[in-house]
Design an enzyme around this catalytic site. Structure first.
Site, PDB file in Angstrom:
ATOM      1  N   GLU A 203     -35.346  35.417 -54.943  1.00 38.34           N
ATOM      2  CA  GLU A 203     -34.443  34.720 -54.031  1.00 38.34           C
ATOM      3  C   GLU A 203     -33.380  35.691 -53.527  1.00 38.34           C
ATOM      4  OE1 GLU A 203     -34.242  30.033 -55.345  1.00 38.34           O
ATOM      5  OE2 GLU A 203     -32.655  31.371 -56.025  1.00 38.34           O
ATOM      6  N   CYS A 204     -33.237  35.788 -52.217  1.00 37.12           N
ATOM      7  CA  CYS A 204     -32.180  36.579 -51.596  1.00 37.12           C
ATOM      8  C   CYS A 204     -32.168  38.006 -52.157  1.00 37.12           C
ATOM      9  CB  CYS A 204     -30.833  35.885 -51.751  1.00 37.12           C
ATOM     10  SG  CYS A 204     -29.561  36.501 -50.616  1.00 37.12           S
ATOM     11  N   GLY A 205     -31.206  38.374 -52.987  1.00 41.85           N
ATOM     12  CA  GLY A 205     -31.185  39.713 -53.550  1.00 41.85           C
ATOM     13  C   GLY A 205     -32.440  40.035 -54.321  1.00 41.85           C
TER      14      GLY A 205
ATOM     15  N   THR B 298     -37.872  34.523 -50.807  1.00 39.80           N
ATOM     16  CA  THR B 298     -37.135  33.820 -49.755  1.00 39.80           C
ATOM     17  C   THR B 298     -35.713  34.363 -49.690  1.00 39.80           C
ATOM     18  OG1 THR B 298     -36.275  32.088 -51.222  1.00 39.80           O
ATOM     19  CG2 THR B 298     -38.422  31.692 -50.213  1.00 39.80           C
TER      20      THR B 298
END
Length: 436
Positions: free
Chosen positions: A327-329, A427
């Protein structure tokens, strides 16, 4: 029954977090059990709440969660003496299009639960106008009740007197006024407050804030204004499927942005969670059946992550046979490369082709509704996932097949579709709840 309040303000940066932490610690020092919640998609403040109260705090979000989920989450306060829900942004700030049970505004939670609002007002650069702002917030929405106001960053006794008189004339209670006191200001970082675990002195900082607020705020009057509320356990509880039975979760200073209610939901469903530190060059538990890399600050540790060959090779070996999701990072670390703010390119794990850069910062912020085009851990194709995106990276390349069709809260299609390749998925948004 717990005495319940919402702490809000006309805008961000006024002092909601500082007041929430100070009140929580001050009442905790009086022997009261305090339960905090965070309204909206913030994964940092709950850790500060937990430091102040010694009880886990979770997010409640009217855009992403239905009323049953919110009722389930707040029912944890059944044994508390005081409940404080810290708002986000301004009291009525949300998105234009309604989500599951609201627009994500703090006012939604206040009205839904019947908890009165304590406003933090910063009257810097004004005097009687502060009362007009408070009165406007009081009268804007009939179902939201204002308990009173705490003034923050008051310039002088004369300034305080002018504002107090105007508020009293408007029929608004003033619980206290805080003069400027830089020592209790929380440090900032580009994604908001620095994480609680990064501040060794956080306990002392909260103690000082509690002492300062107790000196200038009538804590008894604040408590008397609270709603006496009996939590009602919800029958349906949380419906957030765990990504697997045994979950290897990356957890350190680079990977720490995960919503507490998600971990609780996974455990409640019977999942077992083991943690490992990529920064310490650790690898996922070999007995895990899925690996999850949450968001955080990988861009601040990109050189170290790139140098940690054991972690990178171990994650690649894990992904040969089992799902890995970021997720993200975490998504950025699953990619091919990450360019830091100084323009230095660092090789990442290469499980996905994504390349991101912080050399030219651009904020990506907002709710996201994703319909999966392919499976990701815990969710099948066609699942509709609600989440939130907040980062400053730009996409240099996103060559893999998209994981989902992603819309913002207004329904616009987003370029940040996520990616999938083999057993790896990722994502940019942080998952909050599955759309029912």
């Amino acid at each position: 029954m717990p005495a319940s309040l919402v702490i809000s303000a006309p805008a961000s940066g006024v002092g909601k977090t500082t007041l929430t932490l100070a009140l929580a610690r001050a009442w905790r020092q009086r022997g009261l059990n305090v339960q905090c919640f965070k309204s909206g998609p913030d994964y940092i403040d709950p850790a500060f709440h937990a430091a102040a109260t010694e009880r886990a705090s979770v997010n409640v979000d009217s855009w992403a969660m239905d009323r049953g989920t919110i009722a389930h989450l707040v029912s944890r306060a059944v044994d508390a003496d005081v409940v404080l829900a810290e708002g986000s942004m301004g009291l009525f700030d949300g998105v234009a299009a309604r989500g599951v049970s609201g627009t994500g505004a703090t006012a939604d939670i206040a009205e839904m639960l019947g908890w009165p609002v304590v406003l933090v007002i910063d009257p810097s650069g004004q005097a009687q106008t502060a009362a007009a702002i408070a009165a406007g917030l009081r009268d804007y929405r009939a179902g939201v009740r204002l308990a009173g106001v705490v003034l923050n960053r008051v310039a002088s006794p004369r300034h305080e007197d002018l504002v107090r008189r105007a508020l009293v004339d408007a029929g608004i209670a003033v619980f206290g006024a805080l003069p400027r006191h830089a020592e209790i200001s929380m440090p900032k970082r580009h994604l908001g407050l620095v994480q609680a675990e990064e501040r060794a002195e956080i306990g002392q900082l909260i103690d000082e804030a509690a002492r300062f607020v107790a000196e200038h705020v009538d804590l008894d009057a604040v408590l008397r204004s609270a709603a006496r509320w009996l939590p009602q356990p919800a029958a349906n509880g949380l419906i957030v499927a765990p990504p697997g039975q045994r979950i290897a979760l990356a957890r350190d200073a680079a990977f720490s942005f995960v919503y507490p209610h998600m971990l609780e939901a996974w455990r409640a469903a019977g999942a077992e969670i083991s943690t490992f530190s990529p920064l310490a060059d650790e690898v996922p538990d070999a007995s895990a059946d899925v690996c999850w890399l949450p968001g955080g600050y990988p861009e601040l540790h990109a050189g170290r992550l790139a140098a940690n060959a054991r972690f990178r090779n171990g994650l690649r070996a894990f992904a040969e046979t089992r799902p890995v999701h970021g997720e993200c990072g975490g998504y950025m670390v699953l990619g091919a490369a990450l360019t830091d703010a100084d323009g230095v390119r660092h090789e990442m794990t290469g499980l996905l082709g994504l390349e991101t850069s912080f050399a030219k910062r651009r904020m990506h912020l907002g709710y996201r509704l994703a319909e999966l085009a392919a499976p990701m851990p815990g969710h099948q194709p066609g699942a509709r996932l609600r989440g939130h995106e907040f980062h400053y990276s730009t996409i240099v390349a996103q060559p893999d097949a998209p994981l989902a069709v992603v819309h913002d809260a207004a329904g616009a299609v987003m370029a940040e579709t996520g990616s999938r390749r083999g057993h790896a998925t990722g994502t940019f948004f942080h998952l909050i709840a599955e759309d029912r």
